[in-house]
Design a protein around this motif. Sequence first.
Motif, PDB file in Angstrom:
ATOM      1  N   ALA A  36     -16.840 -12.170  -4.567  1.00 40.89           N
ATOM      2  CA  ALA A  36     -16.984 -10.854  -5.169  1.00 40.89           C
ATOM      3  C   ALA A  36     -17.299  -9.807  -4.126  1.00 40.89           C
ATOM      4  O   ALA A  36     -17.193  -8.625  -4.364  1.00 40.89           O
ATOM      5  CB  ALA A  36     -18.088 -10.888  -6.223  1.00 40.89           C
ATOM      6  N   SER A  37     -17.719 -10.235  -2.932  1.00 45.82           N
ATOM      7  CA  SER A  37     -18.097  -9.294  -1.905  1.00 45.82           C
ATOM      8  C   SER A  37     -16.899  -8.504  -1.421  1.00 45.82           C
ATOM      9  O   SER A  37     -15.785  -8.990  -1.373  1.00 45.82           O
ATOM     10  CB  SER A  37     -18.702 -10.030  -0.710  1.00 45.82           C
ATOM     11  OG  SER A  37     -19.883 -10.700  -1.099  1.00 45.82           O
ATOM     12  N   ALA A  38     -17.162  -7.258  -1.063  1.00 45.57           N
ATOM     13  CA  ALA A  38     -16.084  -6.451  -0.513  1.00 45.57           C
ATOM     14  C   ALA A  38     -15.624  -7.046   0.794  1.00 45.57           C
ATOM     15  O   ALA A  38     -16.397  -7.624   1.541  1.00 45.57           O
ATOM     16  CB  ALA A  38     -16.597  -5.020  -0.273  1.00 45.57           C
ATOM     17  N   PRO A  39     -14.313  -6.896   1.079  1.00 46.01           N
ATOM     18  CA  PRO A  39     -13.772  -7.517   2.284  1.00 46.01           C
ATOM     19  C   PRO A  39     -14.389  -7.011   3.583  1.00 46.01           C
ATOM     20  O   PRO A  39     -14.274  -7.654   4.588  1.00 46.01           O
ATOM     21  CB  PRO A  39     -12.273  -7.182   2.215  1.00 46.01           C
ATOM     22  CG  PRO A  39     -12.025  -6.943   0.762  1.00 46.01           C
ATOM     23  CD  PRO A  39     -13.287  -6.326   0.252  1.00 46.01           C
ATOM     24  N   THR A  99      -9.478  -7.239  -1.608  1.00 44.70           N
ATOM     25  CA  THR A  99     -10.515  -8.246  -1.798  1.00 44.70           C
ATOM     26  C   THR A  99      -9.957  -9.632  -1.501  1.00 44.70           C
ATOM     27  O   THR A  99      -8.850  -9.959  -1.917  1.00 44.70           O
ATOM     28  CB  THR A  99     -11.026  -8.224  -3.253  1.00 44.70           C
ATOM     29  OG1 THR A  99     -11.564  -6.929  -3.542  1.00 44.70           O
ATOM     30  CG2 THR A  99     -12.103  -9.274  -3.476  1.00 44.70           C
ATOM     31  N   PHE A 100     -10.724 -10.414  -0.763  1.00 41.89           N
ATOM     32  CA  PHE A 100     -10.356 -11.804  -0.504  1.00 41.89           C
ATOM     33  C   PHE A 100     -11.131 -12.694  -1.476  1.00 41.89           C
ATOM     34  O   PHE A 100     -12.357 -12.703  -1.472  1.00 41.89           O
ATOM     35  CB  PHE A 100     -10.676 -12.195   0.946  1.00 41.89           C
ATOM     36  CG  PHE A 100     -10.239 -13.590   1.304  1.00 41.89           C
ATOM     37  CD1 PHE A 100     -11.091 -14.665   1.097  1.00 41.89           C
ATOM     38  CD2 PHE A 100      -8.983 -13.837   1.829  1.00 41.89           C
ATOM     39  CE1 PHE A 100     -10.693 -15.958   1.421  1.00 41.89           C
ATOM     40  CE2 PHE A 100      -8.575 -15.117   2.157  1.00 41.89           C
ATOM     41  CZ  PHE A 100      -9.438 -16.184   1.940  1.00 41.89           C
ATOM     42  N   ASN A 112      -9.007  -2.681   5.246  1.00 42.33           N
ATOM     43  CA  ASN A 112      -9.865  -1.851   4.405  1.00 42.33           C
ATOM     44  C   ASN A 112     -10.395  -0.633   5.147  1.00 42.33           C
ATOM     45  O   ASN A 112     -10.656   0.410   4.541  1.00 42.33           O
ATOM     46  CB  ASN A 112     -11.031  -2.675   3.858  1.00 42.33           C
ATOM     47  CG  ASN A 112     -10.694  -3.370   2.553  1.00 42.33           C
ATOM     48  OD1 ASN A 112     -10.131  -2.758   1.649  1.00 42.33           O
ATOM     49  ND2 ASN A 112     -11.015  -4.635   2.442  1.00 42.33           N
ATOM     50  N   LEU A 113     -10.568  -0.769   6.456  1.00 41.94           N
ATOM     51  CA  LEU A 113     -10.997   0.363   7.269  1.00 41.94           C
ATOM     52  C   LEU A 113      -9.831   1.270   7.647  1.00 41.94           C
ATOM     53  O   LEU A 113      -9.993   2.487   7.772  1.00 41.94           O
ATOM     54  CB  LEU A 113     -11.679  -0.159   8.544  1.00 41.94           C
ATOM     55  CG  LEU A 113     -12.987  -0.936   8.347  1.00 41.94           C
ATOM     56  CD1 LEU A 113     -13.447  -1.530   9.667  1.00 41.94           C
ATOM     57  CD2 LEU A 113     -14.066  -0.039   7.753  1.00 41.94           C
ATOM     58  N   TYR A 116       0.830  -1.205   0.000  1.00 42.33           N
ATOM     59  CA  TYR A 116       0.000   0.000   0.000  1.00 42.33           C
ATOM     60  C   TYR A 116       0.864   1.255   0.000  1.00 42.33           C
ATOM     61  O   TYR A 116       0.619   2.198  -0.761  1.00 42.33           O
ATOM     62  CB  TYR A 116      -0.921  -0.025   1.225  1.00 42.33           C
ATOM     63  CG  TYR A 116      -1.674   1.264   1.456  1.00 42.33           C
ATOM     64  CD1 TYR A 116      -2.859   1.528   0.771  1.00 42.33           C
ATOM     65  CD2 TYR A 116      -1.203   2.214   2.363  1.00 42.33           C
ATOM     66  CE1 TYR A 116      -3.552   2.708   0.981  1.00 42.33           C
ATOM     67  CE2 TYR A 116      -1.885   3.394   2.581  1.00 42.33           C
ATOM     68  CZ  TYR A 116      -3.056   3.644   1.879  1.00 42.33           C
ATOM     69  OH  TYR A 116      -3.732   4.815   2.079  1.00 42.33           O
ATOM     70  N   LEU A 117       1.880   1.270   0.832  1.00 38.25           N
ATOM     71  CA  LEU A 117       2.763   2.439   0.910  1.00 38.25           C
ATOM     72  C   LEU A 117       3.555   2.642  -0.380  1.00 38.25           C
ATOM     73  O   LEU A 117       4.009   3.753  -0.676  1.00 38.25           O
ATOM     74  CB  LEU A 117       3.722   2.295   2.103  1.00 38.25           C
ATOM     75  CG  LEU A 117       3.053   2.331   3.486  1.00 38.25           C
ATOM     76  CD1 LEU A 117       4.073   2.034   4.582  1.00 38.25           C
ATOM     77  CD2 LEU A 117       2.395   3.688   3.727  1.00 38.25           C
ATOM     78  N   LEU A 118       3.722   1.571  -1.158  1.00 39.85           N
ATOM     79  CA  LEU A 118       4.409   1.667  -2.444  1.00 39.85           C
ATOM     80  C   LEU A 118       3.462   2.039  -3.585  1.00 39.85           C
ATOM     81  O   LEU A 118       3.889   2.158  -4.730  1.00 39.85           O
ATOM     82  CB  LEU A 118       5.115   0.342  -2.767  1.00 39.85           C
ATOM     83  CG  LEU A 118       6.324   0.004  -1.890  1.00 39.85           C
ATOM     84  CD1 LEU A 118       6.785  -1.427  -2.145  1.00 39.85           C
ATOM     85  CD2 LEU A 118       7.466   0.990  -2.154  1.00 39.85           C
ATOM     86  N   GLY A 119       2.182   2.194  -3.271  1.00 43.09           N
ATOM     87  CA  GLY A 119       1.237   2.658  -4.277  1.00 43.09           C
ATOM     88  C   GLY A 119       0.108   1.707  -4.609  1.00 43.09           C
ATOM     89  O   GLY A 119      -0.818   2.072  -5.335  1.00 43.09           O
ATOM     90  N   ALA A 120       0.144   0.485  -4.108  1.00 37.71           N
ATOM     91  CA  ALA A 120      -0.906  -0.490  -4.413  1.00 37.71           C
ATOM     92  C   ALA A 120      -2.208  -0.104  -3.715  1.00 37.71           C
ATOM     93  O   ALA A 120      -2.201   0.227  -2.527  1.00 37.71           O
ATOM     94  CB  ALA A 120      -0.476  -1.883  -3.984  1.00 37.71           C
ATOM     95  N   ARG A 121      -3.303  -0.142  -4.451  1.00 39.83           N
ATOM     96  CA  ARG A 121      -4.612   0.152  -3.882  1.00 39.83           C
ATOM     97  C   ARG A 121      -5.596  -0.995  -4.130  1.00 39.83           C
ATOM     98  O   ARG A 121      -6.342  -1.375  -3.252  1.00 39.83           O
ATOM     99  CB  ARG A 121      -5.174   1.447  -4.492  1.00 39.83           C
ATOM    100  CG  ARG A 121      -4.382   2.701  -4.119  1.00 39.83           C
ATOM    101  CD  ARG A 121      -4.430   2.993  -2.641  1.00 39.83           C
ATOM    102  NE  ARG A 121      -3.665   4.183  -2.266  1.00 39.83           N
ATOM    103  CZ  ARG A 121      -2.385   4.175  -1.910  1.00 39.83           C
ATOM    104  NH1 ARG A 121      -1.709   3.017  -1.882  1.00 39.83           N
ATOM    105  NH2 ARG A 121      -1.763   5.278  -1.569  1.00 39.83           N
ATOM    106  N   LYS A 122      -5.612  -1.546  -5.337  1.00 41.10           N
ATOM    107  CA  LYS A 122      -6.572  -2.598  -5.698  1.00 41.10           C
ATOM    108  C   LYS A 122      -5.883  -3.955  -5.621  1.00 41.10           C
ATOM    109  O   LYS A 122      -5.279  -4.414  -6.579  1.00 41.10           O
ATOM    110  CB  LYS A 122      -7.118  -2.335  -7.090  1.00 41.10           C
ATOM    111  CG  LYS A 122      -7.824  -0.987  -7.214  1.00 41.10           C
ATOM    112  CD  LYS A 122      -8.129  -0.656  -8.661  1.00 41.10           C
ATOM    113  CE  LYS A 122      -8.750   0.728  -8.765  1.00 41.10           C
ATOM    114  NZ  LYS A 122      -8.983   1.132 -10.168  1.00 41.10           N
ATOM    115  N   MET A 123      -5.952  -4.568  -4.456  1.00 44.17           N
ATOM    116  CA  MET A 123      -5.262  -5.829  -4.216  1.00 44.17           C
ATOM    117  C   MET A 123      -6.258  -6.969  -4.040  1.00 44.17           C
ATOM    118  O   MET A 123      -7.237  -6.831  -3.304  1.00 44.17           O
ATOM    119  CB  MET A 123      -4.371  -5.715  -2.975  1.00 44.17           C
ATOM    120  CG  MET A 123      -3.192  -4.768  -3.136  1.00 44.17           C
ATOM    121  SD  MET A 123      -2.152  -4.680  -1.638  1.00 44.17           S
ATOM    122  CE  MET A 123      -2.928  -3.299  -0.776  1.00 44.17           C
TER     123      MET A 123
END
Length: 360
Positions: free
Chosen positions: A354-357, A270-271, A261-262, A208-215
């Motif tokens: 497909a549900s959000a984590p 997403t899991f 996520n919070l 995340y700190l390196l720029g990843a958002r959609k994991m």
Amino acid sequence: MAAPLVLALVTAAIIAMAADHTSATPPSLVTFIFGDSLTEVGNNNYLQYSLARSDFPFYGIDYKNGKPTGRFSNGRTIGDIISEKLGIPSPPPYLSLNPNDDVILKGVNYASGGAGILNDTGLYFIQRMSFDDQIDYFENTTKVIKRKIGERAGNNLLNEAIYFIGMGSNDYINNFLQPFLPDGQQYTPDEFLDLLRLKLAEQFTRLYLLGARKMIFHGLGPLGCIPSQRAKSTSNQCLHQVNEWVLQFNSKIQKMIKVLNLKLKHVQLTFADTYQDVLDLVDNPTKYGFKVSNTSCCRVDTSVGGLCLSNAHVCRNRKEYVFWDAFHPSDAANEVLADRFFSKLFSNLNGSAASAPNQG
């Protein structure tokens, strides 16, 4: 959060398929893949002393040109098939690239056979790229991307990219469940799971700190049912206790992902839970067109690692086998699993994967 993520992924895929990509222009859909032998596409071939290799003749027999590529399969990985469905090339192995190669703008595969969440997992393979190692290489990639296209465009590319992560199988198969390794002696199952959970949270945060958002994190399948584990049963059955530990892992990581996520601003973790899909494939192979799911197509010797070595006997009817060797699904099984994974993940329905984590 599931609907925005799915919409973003599908929209990006459509744009990517319509776009005219050039080497100097970043594509609309970029994917970075982190994982182990289930998603490796050849990194370990560049590690001179690695014992976790699949450059033997029968690997790749059903891939392009019928030659081994470093994939631990007779053909494609699930990642290859997902890329096909997204209309983009399967990202190349990181170690095959020149550090300044423009292809990094289209995505990179860092997966390495034998890799784990923990750095000591797979230690007896001598060389492999742990998840921490893979993130180190990704950090190098982020610097090159920003040098090429600038800080702002680079950050945007990294924020919009999709990160597929599949880790944890080796932490059990090639660490905790090995009686000659210390972790299985030092920790109880619950303590080991907490160790994995804390380490994985740290690794997600670093990405995340390196720029990843959609994991997207791919949960573990029923490891107790793979041929190498069945061989430990006197009746060649799935090992119930191993599968129970896997279910506990999946549950704990799902809860951890909800917290992240919070906690992390703008993250979309997403899991992807495909445990039941894999178990159904193993328990009901004929439903999917398979005949054999309790042993491997390649007749392997589980006492010396379970890989399909050059002197092994390979079945002719490879499409009828769920497993290629003692650890890995066949190309045909990967196709079934990728279809299920893709349809769940990219569905507008509120299915479990497909549900959000941060939902139930």
